[in-house]
Scaffold this motif. Structure first.
Motif, PDB file in Angstrom:
ATOM      1  N   LEU A 174      35.651   0.319  -8.827  1.00 10.63           N
ATOM      2  CA  LEU A 174      35.826  -0.674  -9.629  1.00 10.63           C
ATOM      3  C   LEU A 174      35.356  -2.249  -9.411  1.00 10.63           C
ATOM      4  CD1 LEU A 174      36.460  -0.078 -12.883  1.00 10.63           C
ATOM      5  CD2 LEU A 174      38.473  -1.260 -12.707  1.00 10.63           C
ATOM      6  N   GLY A 175      35.714  -2.367  -8.187  1.00  7.62           N
ATOM      7  CA  GLY A 175      35.334  -3.736  -8.083  1.00  7.62           C
ATOM      8  C   GLY A 175      33.995  -3.955  -7.266  1.00  7.62           C
ATOM      9  N   GLY A 176      33.263  -2.752  -6.949  1.00  5.96           N
ATOM     10  CA  GLY A 176      32.162  -2.821  -6.593  1.00  5.96           C
ATOM     11  C   GLY A 176      31.653  -2.052  -5.211  1.00  5.96           C
ATOM     12  N   SER A 177      32.716  -1.338  -4.818  1.00  7.62           N
ATOM     13  CA  SER A 177      32.543  -0.621  -3.540  1.00  7.62           C
ATOM     14  C   SER A 177      31.559   0.631  -3.658  1.00  7.62           C
ATOM     15  CB  SER A 177      34.159  -0.100  -3.014  1.00  7.62           C
ATOM     16  OG  SER A 177      33.653   0.727  -1.819  1.00  7.62           O
ATOM     17  N   ASP A 178      30.709   0.628  -2.680  1.00  3.19           N
ATOM     18  CA  ASP A 178      29.404   1.964  -2.965  1.00  3.19           C
ATOM     19  C   ASP A 178      30.483   3.248  -2.411  1.00  3.19           C
ATOM     20  OD1 ASP A 178      27.543   0.300  -3.514  1.00  3.19           O
ATOM     21  OD2 ASP A 178      27.356  -0.383  -1.370  1.00  3.19           O
ATOM     22  N   GLY A 179      31.571   3.251  -1.850  1.00  2.98           N
ATOM     23  CA  GLY A 179      32.375   4.423  -1.423  1.00  2.98           C
ATOM     24  C   GLY A 179      33.533   3.885  -0.254  1.00  2.98           C
ATOM     25  N   VAL A 180      34.260   4.539   0.078  1.00  2.00           N
ATOM     26  CA  VAL A 180      35.626   4.051   0.794  1.00  2.00           C
ATOM     27  C   VAL A 180      35.149   4.365   2.243  1.00  2.00           C
ATOM     28  CG1 VAL A 180      37.337   4.877  -0.555  1.00  2.00           C
ATOM     29  CG2 VAL A 180      36.363   6.359   1.070  1.00  2.00           C
ATOM     30  N   SER A 181      35.424   3.423   3.084  1.00  5.64           N
ATOM     31  CA  SER A 181      34.844   3.288   4.598  1.00  5.64           C
ATOM     32  C   SER A 181      35.219   4.478   5.402  1.00  5.64           C
ATOM     33  CB  SER A 181      35.442   1.974   5.333  1.00  5.64           C
ATOM     34  OG  SER A 181      34.777   1.220   4.821  1.00  5.64           O
ATOM     35  N   PHE A 182      36.595   4.964   4.767  1.00  6.50           N
ATOM     36  CA  PHE A 182      37.028   6.277   5.655  1.00  6.50           C
ATOM     37  C   PHE A 182      38.265   6.888   4.382  1.00  6.50           C
ATOM     38  CE2 PHE A 182      39.012   2.392   7.141  1.00  6.50           C
ATOM     39  CZ  PHE A 182      40.087   2.659   6.719  1.00  6.50           C
ATOM     40  N   ASP A 183      38.791   8.122   4.804  1.00  7.71           N
ATOM     41  CA  ASP A 183      39.752   8.270   3.691  1.00  7.71           C
ATOM     42  C   ASP A 183      40.956   7.479   3.887  1.00  7.71           C
ATOM     43  OD1 ASP A 183      38.366  10.770   3.185  1.00  7.71           O
ATOM     44  OD2 ASP A 183      39.368  11.922   4.571  1.00  7.71           O
ATOM     45  N   THR A 184      41.171   6.894   2.825  1.00  9.19           N
ATOM     46  CA  THR A 184      42.270   6.038   2.648  1.00  9.19           C
ATOM     47  C   THR A 184      43.686   6.506   3.157  1.00  9.19           C
ATOM     48  OG1 THR A 184      41.443   4.840   0.874  1.00  9.19           O
ATOM     49  CG2 THR A 184      43.794   4.349   1.248  1.00  9.19           C
ATOM     50  N   ILE A 185      44.380   5.695   4.189  1.00  7.27           N
ATOM     51  CA  ILE A 185      45.588   5.921   4.685  1.00  7.27           C
ATOM     52  C   ILE A 185      46.904   5.158   3.830  1.00  7.27           C
ATOM     53  CG2 ILE A 185      47.053   5.985   6.808  1.00  7.27           C
ATOM     54  CD1 ILE A 185      44.707   6.358   8.341  1.00  7.27           C
TER      55      ILE A 185
END
Length: 354
Positions: A174-185
């Motif tokens: 929602l804040g503008g990320s193109d995708g997570v850097s890695f699976d969120t821990i």
């Protein structure tokens, strides 16, 4: 972008061309991440071969990069063969560290000249960031930090790791990320003792540590941060352990300078933990390069032969993990600018008690 830098690299390497198949390496040159394709860098030009899925995107980026885009009409290897013939290529550099065996045999099948491994050559270029790359990483970090601070409002007893992790990813998008850097821990309670644990249905409980390791991406560039917070209260043991990890991180940061071996920076943090007989609970390296990939280039471990240099971006993430009890990790990302060390992470490292 980096087209001039890459063409100069081919010249200084004494080759005729460099073939890129790795997605991150291609992004470094063309400005986006094609899941499939080829880039051929010569001494005077850069050519990108794409299929119809990426033609429009590649041509849009080419307006800034100067890359010459060709949409394939037969197959990638046939098109590459024809292109190599037009440039009279006799020495071709290739990505020996990332190429698949099948791709290598296909390359051997069409090219009769000398295939020369590029080794760390491209990664060494990528590890020295330009100021505009740092700006993109700062944007990714701002997105991630904003989402983290908002998420803290939802971290309450009864919430599960999985639902909080899903909420986190949503807030970053929602804040503008193109995708997570890695699976969120995102781990709570005794699960925090697993450095790279996977979120499950465990519920947050009062008195827990909750560990968040997360990152956003922006135009291909990654952020990376870890924070550990307490819910309701923290025991004296928890507070003391947290303070110890923070002191270790600050010691590592203080030791971080261009020209310093990575293993010496690791040792600075390790020694702080060892002084309190907690070093045996530190189970990973102190940091890694960050950029177009979440782990790239060098790492700060006791066996590392790498040396930090101006332009590097590295994580700094000591932790201690007490099995079946709790774990703590604190991570920032730092940039070795031409003017000195700059911390790209802004969220407080004082223990937050929700």
């Amino acid at each position: 972008m980096h087209t001039e830098k890459m063409m100069n690299y081919v010249k200084t390497a004494g080759a005729d061309a460099l073939l890129l198949l790795d997605e991150a390496d291609m992004h470094y040159v063309c400005g986006f991440s094609p899941s499939e394709g080829m880039i051929l860098v010569t001494k005077t030009a850069v050519f990108q071969l794409v299929d119809s899925r990426y033609t429009e995107t590649a041509r849009l980026h080419a307006a800034d990069t100067g890359v010459q885009v060709t949409e394939i009409t037969t197959g990638f290897w046939d098109e590459l063969n024809a292109l190599l013939a037009t440039i009279d290529c006799k020495i071709l550099l290739f990505e020996d560290r990332t190429i698949a065996y099948r791709q290598y045999t296909q390359l051997q099948g069409i090219f009769s000249g000398e295939l020369r491994p590029v080794g760390n050559g491209v990664m060494d270029l990528r590890n020295v960031k330009e100021p505009w790359e740092i700006d993109l990483m700062k944007t990714a970090n701002r997105i991630a930090e904003k989402a983290f601070l908002e998420l803290l409002n939802d971290v309450k007893p009864g919430k599960t790791e999985k639902e909080l992790a899903a909420r986190f990813d949503y807030l970053m998008a929602l804040g503008g990320s193109d995708g997570v850097s890695f699976d969120t821990i995102l781990l709570t309670g005794a699960h925090t003792s697993m450095p790279h644990g996977v979120p499950e249905n465990r519920e947050v409980q009062k008195g827990d540590f909750v560990l968040f390791d997360f990152g956003a991406t922006y135009r291909g560039y990654h952020s990376d941060m870890t924070r550990t917070v307490a819910v309701g209260s923290a025991t004296a043991e928890m507070q003391a352990a947290y303070d110890l990890v923070l002191r270790a991180q600050l010691a590592g940061i203080q030791a971080l300078h261009a020209g310093v071996p990575c293993k010496e920076v690791y040792q600075a943090a390790y020694d702080v933990l060892a002084a309190e007989d907690k070093a045996q609970f530190f189970r990973h390296s102190l940091g890694h390069g960050v950029g177009l990939e979440i782990h790239e280039g060098y790492n700060a471990s006791p066996r590392s032969g790498d040396v930090y240099q101006t332009g590097n971006v590295t994580s700094m993430e000591p932790g201690i993990y007490l099995p079946d009890k709790f774990g703590i990790r604190i991570e920032d990302v730092l940039y070795l600018s031409p003017h000195g060390r700059e911390n790209l992470s802004n969220v407080t490292k004082k223990l937050i008690v929700l």
